[in-house]
Motif scaffolding. Structure first.
Motif, PDB file in Angstrom:
ATOM      1  N   PRO A 126     -53.013   6.465 -39.198  1.00 52.91           N
ATOM      2  CA  PRO A 126     -53.694   6.680 -37.923  1.00 52.91           C
ATOM      3  C   PRO A 126     -55.049   7.356 -38.152  1.00 52.91           C
ATOM      4  N   LYS A 256     -58.567   2.693 -36.916  1.00 52.97           N
ATOM      5  CA  LYS A 256     -57.241   2.667 -36.316  1.00 52.97           C
ATOM      6  C   LYS A 256     -57.135   3.896 -35.419  1.00 52.97           C
ATOM      7  N   ARG A 259     -53.319   9.230 -34.121  1.00 54.89           N
ATOM      8  CA  ARG A 259     -51.987   9.512 -33.596  1.00 54.89           C
ATOM      9  C   ARG A 259     -51.714  10.984 -33.844  1.00 54.89           C
TER      10      ARG A 259
END
Length: 271
Positions: A126, A256, A259
């Motif tokens: 992430p 990306k 997270r």
């Protein structure tokens, strides 16, 4: 089936790809301790430059060609920070997600970019970065025009009946959409030209056979491969303008999504 390569010949002729890879690599600001996936490492010339930027990091270098993987393993023999593996990028799985996916001169050889980008997103941590360059929209139009004329000629047309070129020279907008559909954000794509000149028909023919027309020569018997490359080079020499391969590069930078706590600490100079 993955396209096989003559790794020895490629190594001798890959100065243009190495130059472009080095310039693109300069855009990345790395801490130096990242884990980077080199997607389509070839013989490892650009991988070597990447490793210099990672004194405390490591590289997973992958390629679909057995010959390329063998050459890269020889180059990095004894270097514990590099692992070289034969992998199909469309089936890519990594045991541990990486901080950066880096690639040059590879993605245009893979026609299914939508699936490719999904696999690369899955390989990233992430917040991880995709930084890639490949042939883009308008790439080698002069070369392709000359090649098509030779393919239609009496000597070679029988070998290419039903043949289709298995490459993808994508544009900016479609690439941006595919990356976003694969889950990337902060996507930036752009094209730039890299015309590459040759001193003689002979040098161009050798380059065409080994690199640009690699897929074409696979459709020919061995005794017709050199004559085909020479015929294309001569056709190009007969065109108006200098003797060159009119490369257009497609550049991609994308993240990306984060997270929770994950971040790579990698920054990038865009533009």
């Amino acid at each position: 089936m993955a396209l096989e390569w003559d790794a020895v010949s490629y190594e001798a002729l890959a100065d243009p790809m190495t130059r472009w890879g080095a310039a693109f690599l300069e855009r990345l600001e790395l801490r130096g301790d990242e884990c980077v996936l080199d997607a389509g490492c070839g013989t490892g010339r650009v991988t070597e430059l990447l490793l210099e930027r990672l004194p405390g990091g490591r590289v997973l270098a992958v390629d679909a060609s057995e010959a390329m993987v063998r050459a890269a393993r020889e180059r990095f023999a004894g270097e514990g920070r590099v692992r070289v593996e034969r992998r199909d990028l469309l089936e890519l799985e990594v045991g541990e997600p990486v901080d950066v996916v880096f690639s040059t001169a590879t993605f245009h050889w893979i026609p299914d970019h939508a699936r490719l980008f999904r696999r690369l997103a899955a390989a990233l941590r992430p917040g991880g970065l995709l930084a890639a360059q490949c042939g883009g929209e308008g790439n080698i139009l002069r070369v392709r025009e000359a090649t098509e004329r030779v393919m239609r000629g009496e000597r070679f047309r029988g070998f290419f009946e039903g043949w289709e070129e298995n490459k993808e020279y994508a544009g900016v907008e479609v690439t941006k959409a595919r990356l976003e559909a694969a889950g990337f954000e902060r996507v930036r794509c752009w094209l730039h030209e890299e015309p590459t000149r040759f001193d003689s028909v002979g040098k161009l023919a050798g380059y065409l056979r080994t690199i640009i027309l690699r897929g074409h020569v696979e459709a020919l018997p061995e005794e017709e491969r050199d004559p085909f490359a020479v015929a294309v080079a001569r056709e190009m020499a007969a065109m108006d303008g200098p003797l060159l391969a009119d490369y257009v590069r497609l550049n991609m930078l994308a993240r990306k999504p984060e997270r929770e706590t994950a971040t790579t600490g990698v920054s990038v100079q865009e533009g």
